[in-house]
Design an enzyme around this catalytic site. Structure first.
Site, mmCIF file in Angstrom:
data_model
loop_
_atom_site.group_PDB
_atom_site.id
_atom_site.type_symbol
_atom_site.label_atom_id
_atom_site.label_comp_id
_atom_site.label_asym_id
_atom_site.label_seq_id
_atom_site.Cartn_x
_atom_site.Cartn_y
_atom_site.Cartn_z
ATOM 1 N N ASP A 9 -1.377 -6.047 -8.011
ATOM 2 C CA ASP A 9 -2.730 -5.500 -8.031
ATOM 3 C C ASP A 9 -3.568 -6.500 -7.241
ATOM 4 O O ASP A 9 -3.676 -7.670 -7.645
ATOM 5 C CB ASP A 9 -3.243 -5.363 -9.471
ATOM 6 C CG ASP A 9 -4.595 -4.672 -9.518
ATOM 7 O OD1 ASP A 9 -5.441 -4.944 -8.633
ATOM 8 O OD2 ASP A 9 -4.818 -3.870 -10.432
ATOM 9 N N VAL A 10 -4.145 -6.057 -6.127
ATOM 10 C CA VAL A 10 -4.837 -7.014 -5.244
ATOM 11 C C VAL A 10 -6.128 -7.566 -5.848
ATOM 12 O O VAL A 10 -6.756 -8.449 -5.268
ATOM 13 C CB VAL A 10 -5.111 -6.435 -3.826
ATOM 14 C CG1 VAL A 10 -3.811 -6.136 -3.098
ATOM 15 C CG2 VAL A 10 -6.016 -5.210 -3.903
ATOM 16 N N TYR A 58 -18.542 9.277 2.086
ATOM 17 C CA TYR A 58 -17.709 8.069 2.200
ATOM 18 C C TYR A 58 -18.478 6.862 1.635
ATOM 19 O O TYR A 58 -17.890 5.927 1.113
ATOM 20 C CB TYR A 58 -17.273 7.838 3.651
ATOM 21 C CG TYR A 58 -16.041 6.967 3.787
ATOM 22 C CD1 TYR A 58 -14.793 7.420 3.357
ATOM 23 C CD2 TYR A 58 -16.123 5.683 4.332
ATOM 24 C CE1 TYR A 58 -13.664 6.621 3.471
ATOM 25 C CE2 TYR A 58 -14.992 4.880 4.457
ATOM 26 C CZ TYR A 58 -13.772 5.354 4.022
ATOM 27 O OH TYR A 58 -12.644 4.554 4.136
ATOM 28 N N THR A 62 -3.494 12.081 2.205
ATOM 29 C CA THR A 62 -2.676 11.175 1.383
ATOM 30 C C THR A 62 -3.209 11.257 -0.038
ATOM 31 O O THR A 62 -4.180 11.983 -0.296
ATOM 32 C CB THR A 62 -2.819 9.725 1.889
ATOM 33 O OG1 THR A 62 -4.199 9.350 1.774
ATOM 34 C CG2 THR A 62 -2.377 9.578 3.338
ATOM 35 N N ALA A 94 -12.528 2.731 -4.052
ATOM 36 C CA ALA A 94 -13.850 2.672 -4.686
ATOM 37 C C ALA A 94 -13.792 3.621 -5.883
ATOM 38 O O ALA A 94 -13.023 4.585 -5.862
ATOM 39 C CB ALA A 94 -14.934 3.122 -3.708
ATOM 40 N N LYS A 125 -15.481 -0.888 4.617
ATOM 41 C CA LYS A 125 -14.669 -0.880 5.848
ATOM 42 C C LYS A 125 -15.349 -1.691 6.956
ATOM 43 O O LYS A 125 -14.666 -2.330 7.761
ATOM 44 C CB LYS A 125 -14.395 0.552 6.309
ATOM 45 C CG LYS A 125 -13.438 1.342 5.419
ATOM 46 C CD LYS A 125 -12.066 0.710 5.293
ATOM 47 C CE LYS A 125 -11.041 1.690 4.728
ATOM 48 N NZ LYS A 125 -9.761 1.001 4.413
ATOM 49 N N SER A 177 1.841 8.265 2.118
ATOM 50 C CA SER A 177 1.030 7.076 2.395
ATOM 51 C C SER A 177 1.145 6.658 3.854
ATOM 52 O O SER A 177 2.230 6.699 4.441
ATOM 53 C CB SER A 177 1.498 5.893 1.537
ATOM 54 O OG SER A 177 1.196 6.094 0.186
ATOM 55 N N GLY A 214 0.774 -1.252 0.000
ATOM 56 C CA GLY A 214 0.000 0.000 0.000
ATOM 57 C C GLY A 214 0.797 1.290 0.000
ATOM 58 O O GLY A 214 0.254 2.347 0.290
HETATM 59 P P1 NAD Z 1 -2.640 6.051 -0.311
HETATM 60 O O1 NAD Z 1 -3.257 6.540 -1.566
HETATM 61 O O2 NAD Z 1 -1.286 6.539 0.003
HETATM 62 O O3 NAD Z 1 -2.637 4.465 -0.260
HETATM 63 C C1 NAD Z 1 -3.664 3.692 -0.824
HETATM 64 C C2 NAD Z 1 -2.964 2.506 -1.472
HETATM 65 O O4 NAD Z 1 -3.911 1.601 -2.021
HETATM 66 C C3 NAD Z 1 -2.049 2.944 -2.631
HETATM 67 O O5 NAD Z 1 -0.745 2.506 -2.380
HETATM 68 C C4 NAD Z 1 -2.638 2.236 -3.828
HETATM 69 O O6 NAD Z 1 -1.655 1.839 -4.752
HETATM 70 C C5 NAD Z 1 -3.297 1.053 -3.158
HETATM 71 N N1 NAD Z 1 -4.287 0.398 -4.023
HETATM 72 C C6 NAD Z 1 -5.477 0.862 -4.483
HETATM 73 N N2 NAD Z 1 -6.041 -0.039 -5.310
HETATM 74 C C7 NAD Z 1 -5.185 -1.100 -5.363
HETATM 75 C C8 NAD Z 1 -5.191 -2.342 -6.062
HETATM 76 N N3 NAD Z 1 -6.175 -2.684 -6.894
HETATM 77 N N4 NAD Z 1 -4.146 -3.182 -5.877
HETATM 78 C C9 NAD Z 1 -3.115 -2.859 -5.052
HETATM 79 N N5 NAD Z 1 -3.060 -1.699 -4.372
HETATM 80 C C10 NAD Z 1 -4.082 -0.837 -4.543
HETATM 81 O O7 NAD Z 1 -3.681 6.419 0.858
HETATM 82 P P2 NAD Z 1 -3.714 6.043 2.404
HETATM 83 O O8 NAD Z 1 -4.580 7.066 2.996
HETATM 84 O O9 NAD Z 1 -2.350 5.844 2.907
HETATM 85 O O10 NAD Z 1 -4.522 4.666 2.413
HETATM 86 C C11 NAD Z 1 -4.054 3.498 3.052
HETATM 87 C C12 NAD Z 1 -5.173 2.848 3.857
HETATM 88 O O11 NAD Z 1 -5.485 3.691 4.956
HETATM 89 C C13 NAD Z 1 -6.480 2.630 3.101
HETATM 90 O O12 NAD Z 1 -7.049 1.394 3.478
HETATM 91 C C14 NAD Z 1 -7.345 3.752 3.612
HETATM 92 O O13 NAD Z 1 -8.708 3.446 3.508
HETATM 93 C C15 NAD Z 1 -6.882 3.809 5.045
HETATM 94 N N6 NAD Z 1 -7.227 5.027 5.784
HETATM 95 C C16 NAD Z 1 -6.907 6.249 5.275
HETATM 96 C C17 NAD Z 1 -7.249 7.406 5.982
HETATM 97 C C18 NAD Z 1 -6.958 8.776 5.426
HETATM 98 O O14 NAD Z 1 -7.601 9.746 5.856
HETATM 99 N N7 NAD Z 1 -6.009 8.930 4.504
HETATM 100 C C19 NAD Z 1 -7.898 7.288 7.226
HETATM 101 C C20 NAD Z 1 -8.190 6.006 7.719
HETATM 102 C C21 NAD Z 1 -7.847 4.893 6.989
HETATM 103 O O1 0WE Z 2 -10.283 5.431 3.065
HETATM 104 C C1 0WE Z 2 -10.089 6.575 2.705
HETATM 105 C C2 0WE Z 2 -9.885 6.872 1.241
HETATM 106 C C3 0WE Z 2 -10.720 5.952 0.404
HETATM 107 C C4 0WE Z 2 -10.712 6.161 -1.074
HETATM 108 C C5 0WE Z 2 -10.335 7.328 -1.719
HETATM 109 C C6 0WE Z 2 -10.401 7.398 -3.109
HETATM 110 C C7 0WE Z 2 -10.058 8.640 -3.860
HETATM 111 C C8 0WE Z 2 -9.695 8.360 -5.304
HETATM 112 C C9 0WE Z 2 -11.186 5.116 -1.817
HETATM 113 N N1 0WE Z 2 -11.279 5.171 -3.162
HETATM 114 C C10 0WE Z 2 -10.898 6.292 -3.803
HETATM 115 N N2 0WE Z 2 -11.040 6.312 -5.163
HETATM 116 C C11 0WE Z 2 -10.543 7.297 -5.935
HETATM 117 O O2 0WE Z 2 -10.725 7.306 -7.170
HETATM 118 N N3 0WE Z 2 -10.082 7.576 3.638
HETATM 119 C C12 0WE Z 2 -10.414 7.247 5.015
HETATM 120 C C13 0WE Z 2 -9.854 9.000 3.327
HETATM 121 C C14 0WE Z 2 -11.196 9.630 3.122
HETATM 122 O O3 0WE Z 2 -11.855 9.482 1.956
HETATM 123 C C15 0WE Z 2 -13.083 10.122 2.092
HETATM 124 C C16 0WE Z 2 -13.183 10.680 3.367
HETATM 125 C C17 0WE Z 2 -11.975 10.355 4.040
HETATM 126 C C18 0WE Z 2 -11.622 10.710 5.444
HETATM 127 C C19 0WE Z 2 -14.121 10.222 1.183
HETATM 128 C C20 0WE Z 2 -15.278 10.925 1.542
HETATM 129 C C21 0WE Z 2 -15.383 11.469 2.812
HETATM 130 C C22 0WE Z 2 -14.337 11.359 3.737
#
Ligand code: NAD
Ligand code: 0WE
Length: 262
Positions: free
Chosen positions: A66-67, A159, A197, A97, A166, A19, A13
């Site tokens: 790619d998962v 969301y 991120t 999503a 989730k 990230s 990830g």
């Molecule tokens: P990020 O964009 O840095 O990381 C998301 C990762 O998902 C990327 O490395 C991307 O390559 C990978 N990914 C997406 N589709 C994929 C696929 N088909 N195959 C393999 N990898 C794939 O963003 P992040 O915020 O570091 O997200 C990491 C995790 O943390 C996610 O599960 C996200 O939901 C969770 N999270 C994020 C936040 C936030 O606010 N950023 C808060 C709580 C939880």
């Molecule tokens: O888990 C996440 C991010 C999830 C995410 C974000 C994207 C953006 C680009 C999943 N899929 C996509 N697809 C894309 O094409 N978070 C916890 C961060 C996040 O995302 C939100 C939030 C928060 C916080 C989306 C709506 C409202 C709040």
């Protein structure tokens, strides 16, 4: 000496230095862990190879994954098995999503295909990695960790289907913990507060969400990927040997507040 000295983990990830998985890799490296990495596609390969270099690993420990693909997931562990004789844990920090699902009223933007993709990439992928990877963790008290968000428990505007995915992911943590516990493998989640991120970059009004969250949180601020990293390093270590099936919040306390003060 770090508390992860002699331990080996797979990090899934990393997409950039922002990230959450980067913060986790950094914290685990500081504690002496050896790390392997996956990248989603060729576009992200150089970022992940850069992470490997920064955290003391060679490009040979970086695998495409790619998962959505069972074949690629299998190939990660067969490639890893050629270099390492065992594995102490897997960090899953993946969520996705289709963007159209995350902008608008849930009933208006929800689609069958968007639901399928969100649940496949964000929830099933943890099960797939655990199924393919647990053999390498045999006899090593392994640890699997995923990242979730509180919108699984209470609604957050936009969301949408990710909240359902989730919730499924968190149930997956408990079922995998029950399934793998007899092998000595622990499975946990960290529920992180919002962080800017790449996954957050396309989200409308993310700034005001960060501000509202900081105002609500007992600590009156947002959290950092370093703080998530430290919790992750602990949960993956033997210091957390009694913890499994659990979701730990790293959110400055925001989820514990029903009504903000002021
Ligand atoms: P990020 O964009 O840095 O990381 C998301 C990762 O998902 C990327 O490395 C991307 O390559 C990978 N990914 C997406 N589709 C994929 C696929 N088909 N195959 C393999 N990898 C794939 O963003 P992040 O915020 O570091 O997200 C990491 C995790 O943390 C996610 O599960 C996200 O939901 C969770 N999270 C994020 C936040 C936030 O606010 N950023 C808060 C709580 C939880
Ligand atoms: O888990 C996440 C991010 C999830 C995410 C974000 C994207 C953006 C680009 C999943 N899929 C996509 N697809 C894309 O094409 N978070 C916890 C961060 C996040 O995302 C939100 C939030 C928060 C916080 C989306 C709506 C409202 C709040």
């Amino acid at each position: 000496m770090g508390f992860l000295e002699g331990k080996r983990y797979l990090i899934v990830g990393i997409a950039s230095k922002k990230s959450i998985a980067w913060g986790i890799a950094e914290a685990m490296h500081k504690q002496g862990a050896e790390l392997a990495f996956t990248y989603q596609n060729d576009k992200l390969k150089s970022r992940v190879v850069g992470a490997a270099e920064e955290f003391g690993s060679s490009e040979a420990l970086c695998f495409p994954c790619d998962v959505a693909s069972d074949e690629q997931i299998e190939a990660v562990f067969s490639g890893l098995a050629k270099q390492w004789d065992g594995l102490d844990g897997i960090v899953h920090a993946v969520g996705f999503a289709p963007a159209e699902e995350l902008d608008g009223n849930f009933v208006d933007v929800a689609t069958r295909e968007g639901f399928r993709i969100a649940h496949d990439i964000s929830s099933y992928s943890l099960v797939a990695l655990a199924s393919a990877g647990h053999e390498m963790m045999k006899g090593r008290q392994g640890s699997i960790l995923t990242l979730t968000y509180h919108a699984s428990q209470q609604t957050v505007p936009n969301y949408n289907v990710m909240g359902l995915a989730k919730a499924s992911l968190e149930a997956g943590v408990r079922y995998l913990a029950a399934s793998l516990g007899p092998e000595g493998i622990r499975v946990n989640g960290i529920s992180a507060g919002p962080v800017r991120t790449l996954a957050a970059s396309g989200i409308k009004k993310f700034r005001s969400m960060l501000d509202a969250n900081a105002a609500k949180a007992p600590l009156r601020r947002n959290i950092t990927i370093e703080e998530v990293g430290n919790c992750a390093a602990f949960l993956c270590s033997d210091m957390a040997s009694g913890i499994t099936g659990e979701i730990t919040y790293v959110d400055a306390g925001a989820n514990t507040v029903a009504m903000a003060d002021e």
